[in-house]
Design an enzyme around this catalytic site. Structure first.
Site, PDB file in Angstrom:
ATOM      1  CE  LYS A 249      -4.420  -1.824   1.420  1.00 21.40           C
ATOM      2  NZ  LYS A 249      -5.421  -2.037   2.475  1.00 21.40           N
ATOM      3  NE  ARG A 283      -7.590  -8.188   1.033  1.00 23.96           N
ATOM      4  CZ  ARG A 283      -7.212  -7.443   0.009  1.00 23.96           C
ATOM      5  NH1 ARG A 283      -6.184  -6.617   0.103  1.00 23.96           N
ATOM      6  NH2 ARG A 283      -7.877  -7.530  -1.140  1.00 23.96           N
TER       7      ARG A 283
HETATM    8  N1  HH2 Z   1      -7.513  -3.709   1.148  1.00 25.92           N
HETATM    9  C1  HH2 Z   1      -7.901  -3.746  -0.150  1.00 25.92           C
HETATM   10  C2  HH2 Z   1      -9.026  -4.482  -0.546  1.00 25.92           C
HETATM   11  N2  HH2 Z   1      -9.737  -5.186   0.361  1.00 25.92           N
HETATM   12  N3  HH2 Z   1     -10.075  -5.900   2.583  1.00 25.92           N
HETATM   13  C3  HH2 Z   1      -9.724  -5.889   3.877  1.00 25.92           C
HETATM   14  N4  HH2 Z   1     -10.414  -6.575   4.788  1.00 25.92           N
HETATM   15  N5  HH2 Z   1      -8.635  -5.163   4.311  1.00 25.92           N
HETATM   16  C4  HH2 Z   1      -7.868  -4.432   3.453  1.00 25.92           C
HETATM   17  O1  HH2 Z   1      -6.914  -3.771   3.913  1.00 25.92           O
HETATM   18  C5  HH2 Z   1      -8.231  -4.424   2.070  1.00 25.92           C
HETATM   19  C6  HH2 Z   1      -9.358  -5.186   1.661  1.00 25.92           C
HETATM   20  C7  HH2 Z   1      -7.124  -2.973  -1.168  1.00 25.92           C
HETATM   21  O2  HH2 Z   1      -6.058  -3.730  -1.673  1.00 25.92           O
HETATM   22  P1  HH2 Z   1      -6.054  -4.533  -3.062  1.00 25.92           P
HETATM   23  O3  HH2 Z   1      -7.099  -5.592  -3.081  1.00 25.92           O
HETATM   24  O4  HH2 Z   1      -4.674  -5.038  -3.276  1.00 25.92           O
HETATM   25  O5  HH2 Z   1      -6.346  -3.466  -4.173  1.00 25.92           O
HETATM   26  P2  HH2 Z   1      -7.653  -3.025  -4.964  1.00 25.92           P
HETATM   27  O6  HH2 Z   1      -8.667  -2.590  -3.973  1.00 25.92           O
HETATM   28  O7  HH2 Z   1      -7.170  -1.906  -5.838  1.00 25.92           O
HETATM   29  O8  HH2 Z   1      -8.146  -4.201  -5.752  1.00 25.92           O
END
Ligand code: HH2
Length: 317
Positions: A249, A283
C-alpha cells in the site's frame, strides 16, 4: 493481555516465563469459525490476494482469463496460504464502482472452479446480491470493506455459516483520501468496529464468525495508518481476531520511496509488526515470502524450531 504477550503470536516459552505465579491463566478465546473451517485462536493466517479486476492498484489486469487466475490461486495454496481473498471490484483510492453484473461475471467462474480447494475462500464484496451468490458458489468468508452497511448485507451473511470480516473505512473509495481527519483515529476506528460488531451480532451473526480490520489506507493518511498499527492492541482488545491488510500500500511507498512493485521488503516488515501486535490474519500479495517470514519469526519467538502448522481440515459442505 499483558504487554509481553503482544509480542508472541502463539504460546511460547518466553510468554509462559513472564506469567506471574499467582495470576489466573487468561481464558483461551474461542476458535474462529469460517464456513468449512475452524481456526485455533493463536494461529496467524496468511490470506492471499487474488484480484480479478482490470484496475487494482498493484496487480490489476494480471489475468486475461479465469484459467490464469485459477493457476495463480493454486500457486498461492502451494505457497502456504490459509485463505484466498477473491476481489472483483477495485477499492483503490479514486476507483469508480463496478456494476453488479460485471462483478459477478468476473467472480463466479473462478470461485466455482476453486470451490473444493483445501483453504478457505473469501470474497471481497460490499453487495448483498454478490454475497449471496458467492456463498451459494462455495465462499467460506465474506470480506466487506463497508462492514455490512448496504441494506440486506447483514441478512445475507446471517443466513449462512460463513466467516465475516468487518473493516473500517471513512467515506467511499472514490472520495476517501480527500483530506481524511480524525479527533483520535485509534479510538474512532475502535468505536466504529465495536458498533458494527454489535449490529452484526444483533442481526444474528455469532461472534465466533467475526473478525475486525482497521482498514489500512481506507480514508487514512500516513500518520493515521501508523497510529493504528502502533496501537493495534486497542483493536485486538475488542476481543475478535484482527486482520491487517497493508501489503504494497501507498503508506509503504511514502515510508520507503519505493514504487508499488518494489515494496516486498516493506510489506513483510509491516506484516511481522502487525502479527507481533496481535493481528491474526495478514492479507498479502506475496504469500510465499510472508509465510517464510512468519515461520522464522515463530521459531525465534518459541526459542526452538517450530513444526510447520498443518492447515485445519475442511468440513464437507
Ligand atoms: N484492502 C484492499 C481491498 N480489500 N479488505 C480488507 N479486509 N482489508 C484491506 O486492507 C483491504 C481489503 C485494497 O487492496 P487490493 O485488493 O490489493 O487493491 P484493490 O482494492 O485496488 O483491488
Amino acid at each position: 493481555m499483558a504487554p509481553a504477550a503482544l509480542h508472541c503470536a502463539r504460546p511460547c516459552l518466553s510468554n509462559e516465563n513472564m506469567q506471574e505465579p499467582d495470576q489466573p491463566p487468561e481464558p483461551r478465546p474461542a476458535a474462529w469459525r469460517c464456513g468449512r473451517f475452524s481456526y485455533a485462536p493463536e494461529r496467524v493466517l496468511v490470506m492471499g490476494i487474488l484480484n480479478l479486476t482490470p484496475d487494482s492498484f498493484s496487480d490489476g489486469g494480471r489475468f486475461q482469463r479465469p484459467a490464469e487466475a485459477i493457476i495463480a490461486a493454486r500457486a498461492m495454496i502451494d505457497d502456504g496460504a490459509d485463505i484466498l481473498d477473491l476481489g472483483a471490484e477495485s477499492t483503490r483510492p479514486g476507483a469508480t464502482p463496478t456494476s453488479e453484473a460485471e462483478e459477478l461475471d468476473r467472480l463466479l467462474p473462478v470461485l466455482e472452479a476453486l470451490r473444493d480447494v483445501s483453504v478457505a475462500l473469501s470474497v471481497d464484496t460490499r453487495r448483498p446480491a454478490v454475497m449471496r451468490a458467492a456463498l451459494a458458489a462455495g465462499a467460506d468468508l465474506i470480506n466487506d470493506i463497508e462492514a455490512l452497511a448496504a441494506p440486506g448485507a447483514i441478512a445475507a451473511v446471517a443466513d449462512s455459516d460463513c466467516g465475516l470480516c468487518l473493516m473500517h473505512m471513512r467515506g467511499s473509495p472514490l472520495t476517501m483520501q480527500r483530506e481524511p481527519a480524525y479527533r483520535e483515529v485509534v479510538g474512532e476506528v475502535a468505536d466504529f468496529l465495536q458498533s458494527r460488531l454489535g449490529q452484526a451480532r444483533a442481526g444474528g451473526i455469532a461472534d465466533e464468525r467475526i473478525m475486525l480490520d482497521p482498514g489500512i489506507g481506507f480514508g487514512k493518511d500516513l500518520g493515521h495508518n501508523l497510529a493504528l498499527l502502533h496501537s493495534l492492541d486497542r483493536i485486538v482488545a475488542l476481543g475478535r481476531p484482527v486482520l491487517v491488510g497493508a501489503s504494497r500500500k501507498s503508506m509503504l511507498g511514502e515510508l520507503t520511496g519505493r514504487a508499488v512493485d518494489e515494496r516486498l521488503a516493506a510489506s513483510i516488515a509491516v506484516a511481522l509488526a502487525a502479527a507481533a501486535r496481535g493481528a491474526r490474519v495478514l492479507r498479502v500479495h506475496d504469500v510465499r515470502e510472508t509465510v517464510d517470514a512468519l515461520r522464522v519469526w515463530d521459531a525465534i519467538e518459541a526459542g526452538r524450531p517450530v513444526a510447520i502448522q498443518r492447515r485445519p481440515a475442511a468440513r464437507s459442505r
